[in-house]
Design an enzyme around this catalytic site. Structure first.
Site, PDB file in Angstrom:
ATOM      1  N   ILE A  63       0.823  -1.225   0.000  1.00  0.00           N
ATOM      2  CA  ILE A  63       0.000   0.000   0.000  1.00  0.00           C
ATOM      3  C   ILE A  63       0.858   1.277   0.000  1.00  0.00           C
ATOM      4  CG2 ILE A  63      -0.343   0.218   2.522  1.00  0.00           C
ATOM      5  CD1 ILE A  63      -3.344   0.827   1.807  1.00  0.00           C
TER       6      ILE A  63
ATOM      7  N   GLY B 269       2.875  -4.303  10.758  1.00  0.00           N
ATOM      8  CA  GLY B 269       1.973  -4.420   9.615  1.00  0.00           C
ATOM      9  C   GLY B 269       1.931  -3.171   8.742  1.00  0.00           C
ATOM     10  N   VAL B 270       0.743  -2.807   8.308  1.00  0.00           N
ATOM     11  CA  VAL B 270       0.563  -1.631   7.450  1.00  0.00           C
ATOM     12  C   VAL B 270       1.112  -0.382   8.153  1.00  0.00           C
ATOM     13  CG1 VAL B 270      -1.169  -0.121   6.381  1.00  0.00           C
ATOM     14  CG2 VAL B 270      -1.524  -2.572   6.378  1.00  0.00           C
ATOM     15  N   ASP B 271       0.807  -0.279   9.428  1.00  0.00           N
ATOM     16  CA  ASP B 271       1.203   0.886  10.224  1.00  0.00           C
ATOM     17  C   ASP B 271       2.732   1.087  10.181  1.00  0.00           C
ATOM     18  OD1 ASP B 271       0.662   2.979  11.881  1.00  0.00           O
ATOM     19  OD2 ASP B 271       0.298   1.776  13.686  1.00  0.00           O
TER      20      ASP B 271
ATOM     21  N   SER C 180      -7.926  -4.330  10.234  1.00  0.00           N
ATOM     22  CA  SER C 180      -8.180  -5.345  11.282  1.00  0.00           C
ATOM     23  C   SER C 180      -7.873  -6.790  10.874  1.00  0.00           C
ATOM     24  CB  SER C 180      -9.628  -5.301  11.799  1.00  0.00           C
ATOM     25  OG  SER C 180      -9.802  -4.199  12.666  1.00  0.00           O
TER      26      SER C 180
ATOM     27  N   GLY D 217      -5.024  -8.257  10.035  1.00  0.00           N
ATOM     28  CA  GLY D 217      -3.704  -8.811  10.335  1.00  0.00           C
ATOM     29  C   GLY D 217      -3.588  -9.081  11.819  1.00  0.00           C
ATOM     30  N   VAL D 218      -2.827  -8.241  12.506  1.00  0.00           N
ATOM     31  CA  VAL D 218      -2.609  -8.365  13.949  1.00  0.00           C
ATOM     32  C   VAL D 218      -3.943  -8.454  14.709  1.00  0.00           C
ATOM     33  CG1 VAL D 218      -1.635  -7.171  15.960  1.00  0.00           C
ATOM     34  CG2 VAL D 218      -0.409  -7.128  13.800  1.00  0.00           C
ATOM     35  N   TYR D 219      -4.961  -7.749  14.237  1.00  0.00           N
ATOM     36  CA  TYR D 219      -6.238  -7.704  14.949  1.00  0.00           C
ATOM     37  C   TYR D 219      -7.182  -8.872  14.618  1.00  0.00           C
ATOM     38  CZ  TYR D 219      -5.096  -3.044  16.843  1.00  0.00           C
ATOM     39  OH  TYR D 219      -4.513  -1.990  17.513  1.00  0.00           O
TER      40      TYR D 219
HETATM   41  N1  AR6 Z   1       0.436  -3.249   2.097  1.00  0.00           N
HETATM   42  C1  AR6 Z   1      -0.780  -3.834   1.953  1.00  0.00           C
HETATM   43  N2  AR6 Z   1      -1.306  -4.674   2.871  1.00  0.00           N
HETATM   44  C2  AR6 Z   1      -0.561  -4.935   3.963  1.00  0.00           C
HETATM   45  C3  AR6 Z   1       0.704  -4.366   4.173  1.00  0.00           C
HETATM   46  C4  AR6 Z   1       1.212  -3.493   3.177  1.00  0.00           C
HETATM   47  N3  AR6 Z   1       2.395  -2.891   3.285  1.00  0.00           N
HETATM   48  N4  AR6 Z   1       1.190  -4.814   5.373  1.00  0.00           N
HETATM   49  C5  AR6 Z   1       0.251  -5.638   5.876  1.00  0.00           C
HETATM   50  N5  AR6 Z   1      -0.810  -5.734   5.031  1.00  0.00           N
HETATM   51  P1  AR6 Z   1      -2.300  -5.148  10.008  1.00  0.00           P
HETATM   52  P2  AR6 Z   1      -4.604  -4.643  11.762  1.00  0.00           P
HETATM   53  C6  AR6 Z   1      -2.075  -6.469   5.198  1.00  0.00           C
HETATM   54  O1  AR6 Z   1      -1.762  -6.118  10.982  1.00  0.00           O
HETATM   55  O2  AR6 Z   1      -5.030  -6.059  11.743  1.00  0.00           O
HETATM   56  C7  AR6 Z   1      -0.181  -2.669  13.871  1.00  0.00           C
HETATM   57  O3  AR6 Z   1       0.823  -3.058  14.721  1.00  0.00           O
HETATM   58  C8  AR6 Z   1      -2.077  -7.658   6.130  1.00  0.00           C
HETATM   59  O4  AR6 Z   1      -1.747  -8.839   5.409  1.00  0.00           O
HETATM   60  O5  AR6 Z   1      -1.373  -4.163   9.413  1.00  0.00           O
HETATM   61  O6  AR6 Z   1      -5.645  -3.570  11.633  1.00  0.00           O
HETATM   62  C9  AR6 Z   1      -0.916  -1.421  14.335  1.00  0.00           C
HETATM   63  O7  AR6 Z   1      -0.060  -0.544  15.029  1.00  0.00           O
HETATM   64  C10 AR6 Z   1      -3.508  -7.678   6.626  1.00  0.00           C
HETATM   65  O8  AR6 Z   1      -4.350  -8.358   5.694  1.00  0.00           O
HETATM   66  O9  AR6 Z   1      -3.514  -4.292  10.624  1.00  0.00           O
HETATM   67  C11 AR6 Z   1      -1.979  -1.983  15.213  1.00  0.00           C
HETATM   68  O10 AR6 Z   1      -1.499  -2.248  16.516  1.00  0.00           O
HETATM   69  C12 AR6 Z   1      -3.936  -6.213   6.613  1.00  0.00           C
HETATM   70  O11 AR6 Z   1      -2.961  -5.541   5.813  1.00  0.00           O
HETATM   71  C13 AR6 Z   1      -2.335  -3.302  14.555  1.00  0.00           C
HETATM   72  O12 AR6 Z   1      -1.181  -3.685  13.827  1.00  0.00           O
HETATM   73  C14 AR6 Z   1      -3.989  -5.526   7.980  1.00  0.00           C
HETATM   74  O13 AR6 Z   1      -2.981  -6.007   8.844  1.00  0.00           O
HETATM   75  C15 AR6 Z   1      -3.479  -3.162  13.571  1.00  0.00           C
HETATM   76  O14 AR6 Z   1      -3.828  -4.436  13.118  1.00  0.00           O
END
Ligand code: AR6
Length: 202
Positions: free
Chosen positions: A40, A61-63, A146, A148-150
């Site tokens: 992203i 993750g994304v963050d 939500s 990934g980690v969530y």
């Molecule tokens: N580009 C596109 N998709 C991605 C990327 C990327 N660079 N990285 C991960 N994904 P998550 P959450 C996908 O865990 O569940 C953080 O630590 C991933 O495969 O990023 O909302 C925050 O600080 C998954 O399908 O977000 C919060 O504490 C989706 O993006 C917590 O994680 C979301 O995964 C938020 O968790």
């Protein structure tokens, strides 16, 4: 764990209507949704949505990827925001990303589905779209908030995401190109099949 008073307050404020399955615009809105596979942080858009945590101070993750790609100024700006409740969103500059804004939204942690997770996830999409609209964004890209980690179940979350966008467009017009970005072919196919199911409803 979101306090009850907060939930009832946002529910009162936001009774967003749902588009009827018979509404002819539904097909058109569905045709205009895009699903892209990739990182992203590489996408060019007016607004890139970040799946943040309540503190808005970065994480994995994304963050983590968004903060790394945008550079340290993003964290400096986020520090001034004093966090964000679950289901809500905040907007900042995008710094080194190829975007005008980052919209930080805080998804619910999946806790089995009986803690208003669906409603709160929908709120993430609605709050983000509203901010984007108020900042004249023409293009916006969402990660799978939500999922990934969530630990939110992926197909359930993509269904909520798609319905939220359709309902938003029914209420506010189809002025924004909305894309969903995911990492894998498998995830992309889940979005496409949820979209397909909805096309079949008419
Ligand atoms: N580009 C596109 N998709 C991605 C990327 C990327 N660079 N990285 C991960 N994904 P998550 P959450 C996908 O865990 O569940 C953080 O630590 C991933 O495969 O990023 O909302 C925050 O600080 C998954 O399908 O977000 C919060 O504490 C989706 O993006 C917590 O994680 C979301 O995964 C938020 O968790």
């Amino acid at each position: 764990n979101v306090p009850d008073w907060y939930l009832s307050e946002i529910k009162k404020q936001r009774r967003s209507r749902r588009i009827s399955p018979d509404d002819p615009r539904r097909q058109e809105f569905l045709e205009n949704l895009l699903v892209v596979k990739g990182n992203i942080t590489k996408i060019v858009a007016d607004a890139v949505v970040n799946a943040a945590k309540s503190s808005l101070l970065g994480g994995g993750g994304v963050d983590g990827a968004v903060h790394r790609a945008a550079g340290p100024e993003l964290l400096q700006e986020c520090r001034k925001l004093n966090g964000c409740p679950v289901g809500d969103a905040r907007i900042t500059n995008a710094y080194k990303l190829q975007a005008r804004y980052v919209i930080h939204t805080v998804g619910p942690v999946w806790g089995g589905g009986k803690h208003e997770e669906d409603f709160l996830l929908r709120e993430c999409y609605m709050s983000s779209l509203e901010l984007a609209k108020n900042h004249d964004c023409r293009t916006i890209v969402f990660p799978a908030i939500s999922c990934g980690v969530y630990s939110f179940p992926f197909a359930r979350a993509t269904g909520i995401a798609i319905d939220a966008v359709l309902d938003f467009k029914a209420e506010h017009g189809d002025h924004m190109q909305v894309s969903f970005c995911c990492f894998s072919e498998r995830d992309k196919n889940i979005y496409l099949s949820e979209m397909q199911k909805r096309k079949g409803q008419d």
